[in-house]
Design a protein around this motif. Sequence first.
Motif, mmCIF file in Angstrom:
data_model
loop_
_atom_site.group_PDB
_atom_site.id
_atom_site.type_symbol
_atom_site.label_atom_id
_atom_site.label_comp_id
_atom_site.label_asym_id
_atom_site.label_seq_id
_atom_site.Cartn_x
_atom_site.Cartn_y
_atom_site.Cartn_z
ATOM 1 N N PHE A 44 32.799 38.477 37.546
ATOM 2 C CA PHE A 44 31.945 39.316 37.048
ATOM 3 C C PHE A 44 32.027 40.330 38.171
ATOM 4 O O PHE A 44 31.434 40.975 37.335
ATOM 5 C CB PHE A 44 30.557 38.225 38.433
ATOM 6 C CG PHE A 44 29.251 38.931 38.465
ATOM 7 C CD1 PHE A 44 28.532 39.568 37.195
ATOM 8 C CD2 PHE A 44 28.818 39.435 39.805
ATOM 9 C CE1 PHE A 44 27.192 39.369 37.338
ATOM 10 C CE2 PHE A 44 28.092 40.326 39.247
ATOM 11 C CZ PHE A 44 26.735 40.283 38.391
ATOM 12 N N CYS A 47 33.517 43.016 36.316
ATOM 13 C CA CYS A 47 33.006 43.463 35.286
ATOM 14 C C CYS A 47 31.705 44.279 35.515
ATOM 15 O O CYS A 47 31.342 45.083 34.921
ATOM 16 C CB CYS A 47 32.292 41.997 34.642
ATOM 17 S SG CYS A 47 30.826 42.387 32.753
ATOM 18 N N ALA A 48 31.043 44.609 36.517
ATOM 19 C CA ALA A 48 29.582 44.962 36.589
ATOM 20 C C ALA A 48 30.412 46.427 37.454
ATOM 21 O O ALA A 48 30.185 47.440 36.704
ATOM 22 C CB ALA A 48 29.655 43.925 38.551
ATOM 23 N N LEU A 57 25.805 46.663 32.834
ATOM 24 C CA LEU A 57 25.932 45.510 33.142
ATOM 25 C C LEU A 57 25.177 44.251 32.972
ATOM 26 O O LEU A 57 26.289 42.837 32.782
ATOM 27 C CB LEU A 57 25.536 45.285 34.828
ATOM 28 C CG LEU A 57 25.872 44.578 35.741
ATOM 29 C CD1 LEU A 57 26.509 44.911 37.290
ATOM 30 C CD2 LEU A 57 24.279 43.244 36.013
ATOM 31 N N CYS A 61 27.507 41.608 31.283
ATOM 32 C CA CYS A 61 28.129 40.883 31.960
ATOM 33 C C CYS A 61 27.077 39.231 31.982
ATOM 34 O O CYS A 61 27.696 38.819 33.302
ATOM 35 C CB CYS A 61 28.382 41.366 33.760
ATOM 36 S SG CYS A 61 28.640 42.974 33.547
ATOM 37 N N ASN A 64 29.720 35.966 32.559
ATOM 38 C CA ASN A 64 30.146 36.185 33.982
ATOM 39 C C ASN A 64 28.997 35.051 35.050
ATOM 40 O O ASN A 64 28.978 34.280 35.656
ATOM 41 C CB ASN A 64 30.627 37.010 34.435
ATOM 42 C CG ASN A 64 31.690 37.312 33.380
ATOM 43 O OD1 ASN A 64 32.535 36.252 32.995
ATOM 44 N ND2 ASN A 64 32.463 38.656 33.528
ATOM 45 N N TYR A 65 27.000 36.289 34.852
ATOM 46 C CA TYR A 65 26.283 35.496 35.492
ATOM 47 C C TYR A 65 26.274 34.215 34.796
ATOM 48 O O TYR A 65 25.917 33.625 36.214
ATOM 49 C CB TYR A 65 25.804 36.274 35.816
ATOM 50 C CG TYR A 65 24.333 36.094 36.556
ATOM 51 C CD1 TYR A 65 24.120 37.039 38.155
ATOM 52 C CD2 TYR A 65 23.398 35.598 36.058
ATOM 53 C CE1 TYR A 65 23.809 36.617 38.403
ATOM 54 C CE2 TYR A 65 22.195 35.259 36.587
ATOM 55 C CZ TYR A 65 22.627 35.710 38.433
ATOM 56 O OH TYR A 65 21.496 35.638 38.871
#
Length: 290
Positions: A44, A47-48, A57, A61, A64-65
């Motif tokens: 995550f 990715c961010a 984001l 993302c 992932n979150y």
Amino acid sequence: MLWKTLVFYLFIQLIHGNYNDPIYPVQNPCLAILDRLSDMSSAFLNCAVSRARPFKLCEGCVDNYARLQDLIGLLENTYSDVDKKITCKQFLESYDSIQVVAQLIAFVQNIWSSSFCDSCITGYNDTNGTIQYSLTDSTIQFIQKKMMFDMCIFNATGRIVPIIPIDLNVTLNTNVCTICLASYNDINDFFLQLTHGNQPGVCMDIVDTMNYTRLLWSKIYECRRHDPDYMAVFGISFFIPTIVLVFYVSALFKGERQQKKLSRQKRLPVHSTTAALAGTRTWLWSNPND
């Protein structure tokens, strides 16, 4: 002698065996979740950071979150002991003054909440390894208006709108400011409606996209948007001082005319003045009892 060799062989295999094999007891469930939490939090954060410019984001993302949220839920619903008295959350955070796991979870959730991602993405969850989510209606409308604006720019210039409009080599004598004015006003007015809405905040994906759109419009193509409200303010600011100036100028000229009129009055006749003085003296020296 053969059975001794067999026992020795099994003993060696036991020492050097593969403990990931399903026949051996599984790892402590809390430690397994911790390993998974480490991998997903790292994914995550990567990715961010990679979607910080341009800021994408929330939509980029969410996978992932959502998986991280699923793991956080497992920490509270999974137990580390057979008697089910100690949850994995308690097991991982007990006797830890640094609270690494708690701080990591808080950090990830703070990034998501401060970006107001819930304002543009809803219903995200991990269902059997598949992340499902949906965009809010306002987000879909904004994306559609942005696509219309980009299409207008492309039709007017023949060039695709860049993701980050910096150092863009454009021809300023195009008709972008005239042809695409309606599209720009449409997306800009819609964004202003979002900022004045009842929601806690505007999704940063939308905010960043609008900032770059305004940069492209005002700095790159040097277009200016004349808001009617601002024009009204300018008009009132010019009208009121003008009225005040006219009032004082007219009052000044009127005062001068009155002064000239007073200066032309005739003086009283001499005999009238003398008679008045004599009457005054008579009144002053007369007996008030008479």
